[in-house]
Scaffold this motif. Structure first.
Motif, short mmCIF file in Angstrom:
data_model
loop_
_atom_site.label_atom_id
_atom_site.label_comp_id
_atom_site.label_asym_id
_atom_site.label_seq_id
_atom_site.Cartn_x
_atom_site.Cartn_y
_atom_site.Cartn_z
N THR A 1 31.44 -11.80 75.09
CA THR A 1 30.43 -11.50 76.11
C THR A 1 30.52 -10.04 76.50
N GLU B 1 23.01 -9.56 69.34
CA GLU B 1 22.41 -10.69 68.63
C GLU B 1 22.96 -10.77 67.21
N LYS C 1 27.27 -12.68 73.54
CA LYS C 1 26.41 -12.94 74.70
C LYS C 1 26.27 -11.66 75.51
#
Length: 219
Positions: A61, A82, A87
């Protein structure tokens, strides 16, 4: 939304990142540091650095404290996240203002729902990334904000400039907490904390502002 769709958009995105947003300088200095076993901080990551973060640190993340926008650097970051299955959470913190209450709730919510390890970043990795890292230590690692060393000259943070309002925010909480130890932090944020008053009360050095705003050209 916020996607690169044509070759010309890609060229403009890279030109914006490298020439306007100072990626040409960041490529030599990432301001990358470990906060804990499951968290890191840095300046704005390029697609190449995001790949390195995935391969070497298994970052899952990224919390972008600049917020989502249509700039080249953001669109390249979003595309890279992506591509590497990372994330991306975007929360628009300010480096010249005490944080808004909703932003504090948003970053705590991000910590609750992030997949770890995480990376926190802003533009330079000095101010917003420092406050975000201090809030991470406080919320996740149970380190008091008064004990955090994340807002420090080591990372390029200059306390006497306008960005020192972030330190002043921590100081105000610390003073309140000493007098009211039974009151939880978020209760203070939601009922007593006045970011406008903190902004008005804090006074910065004009020479430090000259360094931060005109020479270093911090965001």
């Amino acid at each position: 939304m916020y996607q690169i769709k044509t070759p010309w958009q890609r060229i403009k995105a890279h030109l914006s990142a490298w020439l306007i947003d100072h990626e040409i300088l960041r490529v030599f200095f990432r301001n990358f540091y470990r906060i804990s076993d499951k968290a890191y901080r840095s300046n704005h990551p390029s697609p190449g650095f995001i790949k390195t973060l995935k391969e070497k640190h298994d970052i899952k993340t990224i919390i972008n404290l600049r917020g989502a926008n249509k700039t080249g650097q953001y669109m390249l970051e979003k595309e890279a996240c992506e591509k590497y299955d990372i994330k991306l959470i975007s929360i628009p913190f300010s480096s010249r203002s005490a944080p808004w209450p909703e932003d504090i709730h948003d970053i705590f919510n991000a910590f609750d729902h992030a997949e770890y390890p995480i990376l926190l970043h802003c533009k330079s990795g000095a101010d917003r990334a420092g406050l975000g890292s201090a809030l991470y230590e406080f919320y996740v690692e149970n380190i008091p904000l008064s004990e955090s060393k994340q807002l420090d000259i080591k990372y390029g943070h200059i306390k006497s400039s306008e960005t020192g309002v972030l330190d002043f925010f921590i100081q105000k909480w610390t003073e309140y907490h000493l007098a009211n130890p039974e009151v939880p932090f978020l209760t203070w944020v939601d009922t007593t904390y006045d970011y406008k008053a903190i902004n008005a009360e804090f006074k910065a050095s004009k020479w430090s502002n000259l360094l931060v705003n005109k020479i270093l050209r911090r965001e």
